[in-house]
Motif scaffolding. Structure first.
Motif, PDB file in Angstrom:
ATOM      1  N   UNK A   1     -14.111 -14.186  -7.095  1.00 39.00           N
ATOM      2  CA  UNK A   1     -13.917 -12.659  -7.180  1.00 39.00           C
ATOM      3  C   UNK A   1     -12.994 -12.535  -8.404  1.00 39.00           C
ATOM      4  N   UNK A   2     -12.000 -13.302  -8.803  1.00 38.02           N
ATOM      5  CA  UNK A   2     -11.160 -12.937  -9.634  1.00 38.02           C
ATOM      6  C   UNK A   2     -10.912 -14.005 -10.663  1.00 38.02           C
ATOM      7  N   UNK A   3     -10.536 -13.834 -11.895  1.00 41.34           N
ATOM      8  CA  UNK A   3      -9.994 -14.888 -12.737  1.00 41.34           C
ATOM      9  C   UNK A   3      -8.866 -15.497 -12.202  1.00 41.34           C
ATOM     10  N   UNK A   4      -7.718 -14.659 -11.834  1.00 39.47           N
ATOM     11  CA  UNK A   4      -6.451 -15.284 -11.449  1.00 39.47           C
ATOM     12  C   UNK A   4      -6.560 -16.564 -10.480  1.00 39.47           C
TER      13      UNK A   4
ATOM     14  N   UNK B   1     -11.581 -23.608 -22.221  1.00 43.95           N
ATOM     15  CA  UNK B   1     -12.362 -24.585 -21.163  1.00 43.95           C
ATOM     16  C   UNK B   1     -12.171 -23.753 -20.025  1.00 43.95           C
ATOM     17  N   UNK B   2     -11.019 -23.320 -19.732  1.00 42.01           N
ATOM     18  CA  UNK B   2     -10.899 -22.610 -18.417  1.00 42.01           C
ATOM     19  C   UNK B   2     -11.723 -21.497 -18.348  1.00 42.01           C
ATOM     20  N   UNK B   3     -11.813 -20.487 -19.472  1.00 39.37           N
ATOM     21  CA  UNK B   3     -12.690 -19.363 -19.339  1.00 39.37           C
ATOM     22  C   UNK B   3     -14.110 -19.788 -19.190  1.00 39.37           C
TER      23      UNK B   3
ATOM     24  N   UNK C   1      -8.297 -15.254 -25.045  1.00 38.28           N
ATOM     25  CA  UNK C   1      -7.509 -13.925 -25.335  1.00 38.28           C
ATOM     26  C   UNK C   1      -7.731 -12.957 -24.385  1.00 38.28           C
ATOM     27  N   UNK C   2      -9.178 -12.832 -24.163  1.00 34.55           N
ATOM     28  CA  UNK C   2      -9.607 -11.892 -23.451  1.00 34.55           C
ATOM     29  C   UNK C   2      -9.298 -11.804 -21.929  1.00 34.55           C
ATOM     30  N   UNK C   3      -8.896 -12.921 -21.453  1.00 33.90           N
ATOM     31  CA  UNK C   3      -8.570 -13.475 -19.918  1.00 33.90           C
ATOM     32  C   UNK C   3      -7.325 -13.620 -19.467  1.00 33.90           C
ATOM     33  N   UNK C   4      -6.333 -14.560 -20.459  1.00 35.21           N
ATOM     34  CA  UNK C   4      -5.185 -14.909 -20.099  1.00 35.21           C
ATOM     35  C   UNK C   4      -3.938 -13.802 -20.025  1.00 35.21           C
TER      36      UNK C   4
ATOM     37  N   UNK D   1     -18.827 -21.113 -13.197  1.00 32.82           N
ATOM     38  CA  UNK D   1     -18.504 -20.999 -11.767  1.00 32.82           C
ATOM     39  C   UNK D   1     -19.390 -19.666 -11.199  1.00 32.82           C
ATOM     40  N   UNK D   2     -19.204 -18.679 -11.993  1.00 29.96           N
ATOM     41  CA  UNK D   2     -19.633 -17.313 -11.640  1.00 29.96           C
ATOM     42  C   UNK D   2     -21.203 -17.276 -11.768  1.00 29.96           C
ATOM     43  N   UNK D   3     -21.581 -17.873 -12.482  1.00 27.89           N
ATOM     44  CA  UNK D   3     -23.144 -17.792 -13.241  1.00 27.89           C
ATOM     45  C   UNK D   3     -24.389 -18.823 -12.501  1.00 27.89           C
ATOM     46  N   UNK D   4     -23.450 -19.933 -11.888  1.00 28.77           N
ATOM     47  CA  UNK D   4     -24.426 -21.169 -11.447  1.00 28.77           C
ATOM     48  C   UNK D   4     -24.473 -21.010 -10.049  1.00 28.77           C
ATOM     49  N   UNK D   5     -25.723 -20.812  -9.454  1.00 30.63           N
ATOM     50  CA  UNK D   5     -25.870 -20.758  -8.018  1.00 30.63           C
ATOM     51  C   UNK D   5     -25.110 -21.943  -7.144  1.00 30.63           C
ATOM     52  N   UNK D   6     -25.249 -23.279  -7.800  1.00 26.20           N
ATOM     53  CA  UNK D   6     -24.754 -24.630  -7.476  1.00 26.20           C
ATOM     54  C   UNK D   6     -23.171 -24.514  -7.371  1.00 26.20           C
TER      55      UNK D   6
END
Ligand code: A3P
Length: 279
Positions: free
Chosen positions: A140-143, A122-124, A244-247, A130-135
């Protein structure tokens, strides 16, 4: 810009879609006994379920219902009026906490289907959204997104709070919960459960037809028709385990601790099959 997120009663909402006037108008929303309501935390499979119910109602009632991919709380009071002349059964969706849904929904004993997805994916998914929707503002960073996600400083509040408030009503006859993961693992079986819950009585052939029409690829293929330019944002990967690709290890442990505290011992917690999908 700050007004992309508004604060209402201590919770953030997308400023482009929600307003104080709309929340007030929503208090007098008139639900119908035969409404079909989808409740989800964002990115838990809202649009997938909307399409599923759309296909089911089309087959059972032999007519095309309107495909409305916006939640009841989105828009302005005039837009809210669109529901008045819509034929039954209406397909409704919401990201609101149980405590904030219009009163008439439980007064009319509207059937509510809650979809939950494991918190890490869900978080990913939310971060990418958030980063793809203009609204919505960009990160800048996942963290930094992860921190806001854990603190509930994201639109519609904190995941664990959302799930825990709905969990309390899981035993109501009018409610059923299903997980994103069980839909991914075996869609026809999940569809049968959904059809039974809403008394739509689809036969096996119809279930298979709905399954093929609501697979990730077929929904992605028609996303320009259903979601216009935003299609790509709503149908990103549709997979289990992208977390697993982010955390980092620490972030993973932090979510594990929250799960342990809020959900592990609950019915919904068990339904989520946490160890399988989040360890
Ligand atoms: P990802 O970002 O992980 O790809 P919502 O509709 O609540 O905003 O949820 C969006 C998430 O559900 C996205 O997750 C999206 O790809 C996924 N999704 C949408 N339709 C799907 C489908 N038919 N099968 C699997 N996943 C789907």
């Amino acid at each position: 810009p700050e007004d992309l997120q508004i604060n209402y009663k201590g919770m953030l909402y997308p400023g482009v879609l929600c307003s104080v006037e709309m929340f007030q108008a929503l208090e007098t929303f008139e639900a119908r006994e035969d409404d079909l309501l989808i409740a989800t935390y964002p990115k838990n499979g809202t649009n997938w379920m909307i399409q599923i119910l759309y296909e089911m109602v089309s087959l059972v009632h032999n007519r095309e219902p309107l495909l409305d991919t916006t939640c009841i709380e989105f828009g302005n009071p005039e837009i809210l009026a669109r529901f008045k002349d819509r034929p039954s059964p209406r397909i409704l969706s919401t990201h609101l906490n149980f405590k904030n849904i219009p009163k008439s929904i439980y007064e009319k004993k509207v059937k509510i289907l809650l979809i939950v997805r494991n918190p890490k994916d869900t978080a990913v998914s939310f971060y990418n959204f958030y980063n793809s929707l203009p609204a919505l503002p960009s990160y800048n960073a996942w963290d930094s997104f992860f921190k806001d996600f854990m603190n509930g400083k994201v639109v519609f509040g904190q995941y664990f709070d959302f799930v825990a408030t709905w969990e309390k009503h899981l035993d109501d006859k009018t409610m059923m919960a299903i997980t994103f993961e069980e839909m991914k693992e075996d869609l026809p079986t999940a569809l049968k459960k959904i059809s039974d819950f809403f008394h739509l009585s689809l036969n096996e052939e119809q279930i298979n037809l709905v399954a093929s029409r609501t697979s990730f690829n077929s929904m992605k293929d028609k996303s320009e028709n259903t979601h216009g330019k935003l299609g790509d944002s709503f149908f990103r990967k549709g997979e289990i385990g992208d977390w697993k690709n982010y955390f980092t290890e620490d972030q993973s442990k932090e979510v594990d601790a929250m799960f342990e505290k809020y959900l592990a011992e609950t019915k919904l917690g068990k339904l989520l099959n946490y160890d399988k999908y989040c360890k």
